[in-house]
Design a protein around this motif. Sequence first.
Motif, PDB file in Angstrom:
ATOM      1  N   UNK A 103       0.774  -1.325   0.110  1.00 51.61           N
ATOM      2  CA  UNK A 103      -0.141  -0.030  -0.024  1.00 51.61           C
ATOM      3  C   UNK A 103       0.778   1.215  -0.059  1.00 51.61           C
ATOM      4  N   UNK A 104       1.927   1.421   0.842  1.00 54.47           N
ATOM      5  CA  UNK A 104       2.645   2.594   0.862  1.00 54.47           C
ATOM      6  C   UNK A 104       3.715   2.707   0.118  1.00 54.47           C
ATOM      7  N   UNK A 105       4.459   1.518  -0.064  1.00 56.00           N
ATOM      8  CA  UNK A 105       5.642   1.514  -1.259  1.00 56.00           C
ATOM      9  C   UNK A 105       5.225   1.651  -2.525  1.00 56.00           C
ATOM     10  N   UNK A 148      -0.461   6.616   3.213  1.00 59.58           N
ATOM     11  CA  UNK A 148       0.037   6.111   4.451  1.00 59.58           C
ATOM     12  C   UNK A 148      -1.068   6.374   5.677  1.00 59.58           C
ATOM     13  N   UNK A 149      -1.821   7.295   5.771  1.00 55.65           N
ATOM     14  CA  UNK A 149      -2.658   7.272   6.776  1.00 55.65           C
ATOM     15  C   UNK A 149      -4.054   6.640   6.292  1.00 55.65           C
ATOM     16  N   UNK A 150      -4.460   6.264   5.170  1.00 58.42           N
ATOM     17  CA  UNK A 150      -5.398   5.310   4.769  1.00 58.42           C
ATOM     18  C   UNK A 150      -4.935   3.697   5.143  1.00 58.42           C
ATOM     19  N   UNK A 151      -3.970   3.523   5.069  1.00 51.77           N
ATOM     20  CA  UNK A 151      -3.428   2.101   5.383  1.00 51.77           C
ATOM     21  C   UNK A 151      -3.368   1.821   6.798  1.00 51.77           C
ATOM     22  N   UNK A 152      -2.953   3.165   7.629  1.00 54.98           N
ATOM     23  CA  UNK A 152      -2.903   2.967   9.036  1.00 54.98           C
ATOM     24  C   UNK A 152      -4.253   3.004   9.589  1.00 54.98           C
ATOM     25  N   UNK A 205      -7.413   5.681  -3.527  1.00 56.96           N
ATOM     26  CA  UNK A 205      -7.800   4.506  -4.451  1.00 56.96           C
ATOM     27  C   UNK A 205      -6.805   3.347  -4.381  1.00 56.96           C
ATOM     28  N   UNK A 206      -5.532   3.503  -4.490  1.00 54.75           N
ATOM     29  CA  UNK A 206      -4.422   2.588  -4.398  1.00 54.75           C
ATOM     30  C   UNK A 206      -4.409   1.784  -3.203  1.00 54.75           C
ATOM     31  N   UNK A 207      -4.753   2.340  -2.110  1.00 56.58           N
ATOM     32  CA  UNK A 207      -4.832   1.756  -0.681  1.00 56.58           C
ATOM     33  C   UNK A 207      -6.078   0.734  -0.557  1.00 56.58           C
ATOM     34  N   UNK A 208      -7.012   1.412  -1.152  1.00 62.00           N
ATOM     35  CA  UNK A 208      -8.385   0.496  -1.133  1.00 62.00           C
ATOM     36  C   UNK A 208      -8.190  -0.531  -2.054  1.00 62.00           C
ATOM     37  N   UNK A 211      -6.064  -3.110  -0.478  1.00 60.56           N
ATOM     38  CA  UNK A 211      -6.869  -3.611   0.753  1.00 60.56           C
ATOM     39  C   UNK A 211      -7.827  -4.848   0.354  1.00 60.56           C
ATOM     40  N   UNK A 212      -8.455  -4.588  -1.190  1.00 58.60           N
ATOM     41  CA  UNK A 212      -9.332  -5.603  -1.427  1.00 58.60           C
ATOM     42  C   UNK A 212      -8.594  -6.767  -1.968  1.00 58.60           C
ATOM     43  N   UNK A 213      -7.446  -6.823  -2.334  1.00 56.53           N
ATOM     44  CA  UNK A 213      -6.805  -7.992  -2.742  1.00 56.53           C
ATOM     45  C   UNK A 213      -5.765  -8.620  -1.573  1.00 56.53           C
ATOM     46  N   UNK A 214      -5.360  -7.890  -0.788  1.00 60.01           N
ATOM     47  CA  UNK A 214      -4.253  -8.233   0.394  1.00 60.01           C
ATOM     48  C   UNK A 214      -5.011  -8.189   1.546  1.00 60.01           C
TER      49      UNK A 214
END
Length: 239
Positions: A103-105, A148-152, A205-208, A211-214
């Motif tokens: 998500x972050x990298x 970063x914030x969304x993943x956390x 959008x990238x993090x979500x 999240x749906x995959x991993x």
Amino acid sequence: MLPPLNSSARPVRPAALIRLLLGILLPLIVVGVLGEDVLEQQRFAFESPLMLWLHAHSTPALDHLAVVLAYVGGYQVIAPISAVLLLLFWWRSHQAARFFAVAVLGAALLNGVMKFAFHRPRPELWPRLMQEHGASFPSGHSMYSAAFVTALILLVPHLSSRPSRFRWPATILGLLFTLLVGWSRVDLGVHYPTDVLAGWLTGVAWVFGTYGLLRPASLRVAERQHEPASRKGTASQEA
């Protein structure tokens, strides 16, 4: 005679549908519209007047705050913090650590690809307080801070045994931090407002999508625990 419906198919959870529509599809549509105009080198009429207005109403204290936020929201601070959190997640859950890393990298790598593809020049409206190099669209600080914030926020259950107590404060503080980082990029004159907006939306959008995959299995269990009783009963019967 019509064949019977597949009773084993699970209904889509409202939270998953909201993530898909508001967290992925809508942000990507907006970024696509902005990106098309950027590629065609079209100007957004509101940007220069808005930036000049912000600059005219800025103060030395606000400029200093913007410089601090540019440093805190940059790789010099967030990258080491991300590395520490990655180790913490790895100690608690390898699945959570893999999600956080991608998500972050991944957001940082995607930002580099997008900057290369769009290659938008940075604004030149006034002498900058700090120099930035590279393309302008989308804002890397905004995209990385949003990711970063969304993943956390999504991984709060892996940081606390009482996630419901900390999720809302984490969401409010994270949102405030991301908004301030985006504001700092415009205040410093190193990004257009659309650069910041595209950075925010692409990071989310990238993090979500990641999240749906991993999504870690423990978070899937936590989500099912919040389902209505009727769905739990259906799920248990299917099992």
